[in-house]
Design an enzyme around this catalytic site. Structure first.
Site, PDB file in Angstrom:
ATOM      1  N   LYS A  23      -6.680   3.220  -4.640  1.00  0.00           N
ATOM      2  CA  LYS A  23      -5.688   2.580  -3.650  1.00  0.00           C
ATOM      3  C   LYS A  23      -4.579   3.354  -3.306  1.00  0.00           C
ATOM      4  CE  LYS A  23      -3.543  -0.741  -1.409  1.00  0.00           C
ATOM      5  NZ  LYS A  23      -4.071  -0.906  -0.064  1.00  0.00           N
TER       6      LYS A  23
ATOM      7  N   CYS B 218      -0.248   3.732   7.204  1.00  0.00           N
ATOM      8  CA  CYS B 218      -0.549   2.324   6.644  1.00  0.00           C
ATOM      9  C   CYS B 218       0.175   1.465   7.962  1.00  0.00           C
ATOM     10  CB  CYS B 218       0.116   2.062   5.563  1.00  0.00           C
ATOM     11  SG  CYS B 218       0.243   0.328   5.359  1.00  0.00           S
TER      12      CYS B 218
HETATM   13  O1  RRO Z   1      -2.128  -2.025   1.901  1.00  0.00           O
HETATM   14  C1  RRO Z   1      -2.556  -1.983   3.047  1.00  0.00           C
HETATM   15  O2  RRO Z   1      -1.967  -2.857   3.797  1.00  0.00           O
HETATM   16  C2  RRO Z   1      -3.197  -0.861   3.976  1.00  0.00           C
HETATM   17  C3  RRO Z   1      -3.068   0.398   3.990  1.00  0.00           C
HETATM   18 BR1  RRO Z   1      -1.834   1.019   2.737  1.00  0.00          BR
HETATM   19  C4  RRO Z   1      -3.702   1.216   4.816  1.00  0.00           C
HETATM   20  O3  RRO Z   1      -3.443   2.452   4.750  1.00  0.00           O
HETATM   21  N1  RRO Z   1      -4.528   0.716   5.725  1.00  0.00           N
HETATM   22  C5  RRO Z   1      -4.740  -0.612   5.723  1.00  0.00           C
HETATM   23  O4  RRO Z   1      -5.675  -0.960   6.625  1.00  0.00           O
HETATM   24  N2  RRO Z   1      -3.957  -1.475   5.016  1.00  0.00           N
END
Ligand code: RRO
Length: 315
Positions: free
Chosen positions: A44, A127
């Site tokens: 993650k 993100c």
């Molecule tokens: O954690 C998120 O909300 C998230 C991330 Br960091 C990302 O790079 N892509 C996404 O769809 N969700």
């Protein structure tokens, strides 16, 4: 059948891995996909300190995919660093970094360089779910600044996770920036940012953060993902490989990512839906597609997408 691959100086037993964010936040999830039929795994996206992320519900399946506004919940860089150290490394591990500022990204990278981690770094420039924080990959000047600072000291194998682009000039501009740096790879694509799904029975949004806006994943985004993989495959220096991500639910989808030029293919939404058994099925299906088409190794077709004229020479 030879499905092996190479990337960032490492060997991969085949080409299928998880996408960052799917089944890879906790130790339990990471060990589960590490011991599944993955060619590699990625963590993650993390920050220096652990984060709770956005309020729930923040992830949901929708008819042809998923919508998420997780808001970067993660256990902090040190947790993922320790996981990499502890795992018996019989397959490559990527650490995904998503600092909330340039300084935080540099600090995390400095720590990883000092500890000479064996991980490959996937720097997330895309993100879409942090209220008030734009996606770095949509700010070309900012992306250049980030890469300039990163490569002033970084010695680890590193690539970037990009948002989807939708205009030819944007592909060209971003590729011209990326080509100035010793990147090992780019991953195309992150979720399509700020999509909205409405529950038809209640006229209501389906996730809580940001009035229901979230990153779109799954089958909805495969055509956009393939377009991004192929554009960057064409435009980047051959030394920068492409990792495909977006909408793969079958072996044929994996095959098409490879045909567009991907060296590895990541699975996000379908891993969430099906669990870690998905990798065994997809690898089996990919091998069946290759067999039907008469291929015995991926080199025989990677990047060899045919254009319409080639198939229709006399018209
Ligand atoms: O954690 C998120 O909300 C998230 C991330 Br960091 C990302 O790079 N892509 C996404 O769809 N969700």
């Amino acid at each position: 059948m030879n499905c092996t691959a190479q990337l960032a100086g490492k060997k991969f037993n085949h080409v299928i891995m998880n996408a960052s964010g799917a089944h890879c936040m906790t130790a339990e999830q990471l060990y589960e996909i590490y011991h599944a039929d993955t060619a590699a795994i990625v963590t993650k996206s993390c920050t220096l300190q652990p984060r709770q992320g956005n309020p729930e519900p923040r992830y949901t399946e929708i008819p042809l995919g998923s919508l998420n506004s997780m808001g970067l919940p993660n256990l902090g860089l040190h947790f993922y660093q320790n996981f990499v150290q502890e795992a018996q490394q019989d397959k490559p591990i990527f650490i995904s970094l998503a600092g909330l500022s340039l300084e935080e990204n540099l600090e995390m990278l400095q720590q990883l360089n000092q500890h000479s981690t064996t991980a490959i770094i996937e720097l997330n420039l895309s993100c879409p779910n942090l209220p008030g924080k734009p996606q770095t990959g949509y700010d070309f000047q900012r992306t250049q600044q980030v890469l300039e600072q990163v490569f002033s000291f970084n010695k680890l194998p590193l690539g970037v996770k990009l948002p989807p682009y939708f205009d030819i000039i944007h592909f060209e501009q971003m590729a011209a920036i990326l080509n100035q740096y010793p990147l090992q790879f780019v991953t195309c694509i992150n979720s399509i940012g700020n999509a909205l799904h409405i529950d038809p029975a209640t006229d209501t949004t389906v996730i809580r953060p940001k009035n229901g806006f979230g990153g779109l994943g799954g089958q909805y985004i495969k055509p956009t993902a393939l377009a991004n993989v192929h554009q960057f495959y064409r435009l980047l220096n051959p030394s920068i490989q492409v990792i495909g991500c977006g909408g793969a639910t079958t072996g044929l989808d994996i095959y098409q990512h490879l045909l567009c030029g991907a060296s590895l293919v990541q699975i996000g939404t379908q891993l969430m839906i099906e669990g870690p058994g998905v990798f065994t099925r997809l690898l089996q299906e990919l091998q069946e597609v290759m067999q039907e088409k008469g291929y015995t190794s991926i080199d025989q077709f990677r990047g060899k997408l045919k254009y319409w004229e080639q198939q229709n020479p006399t018209t």
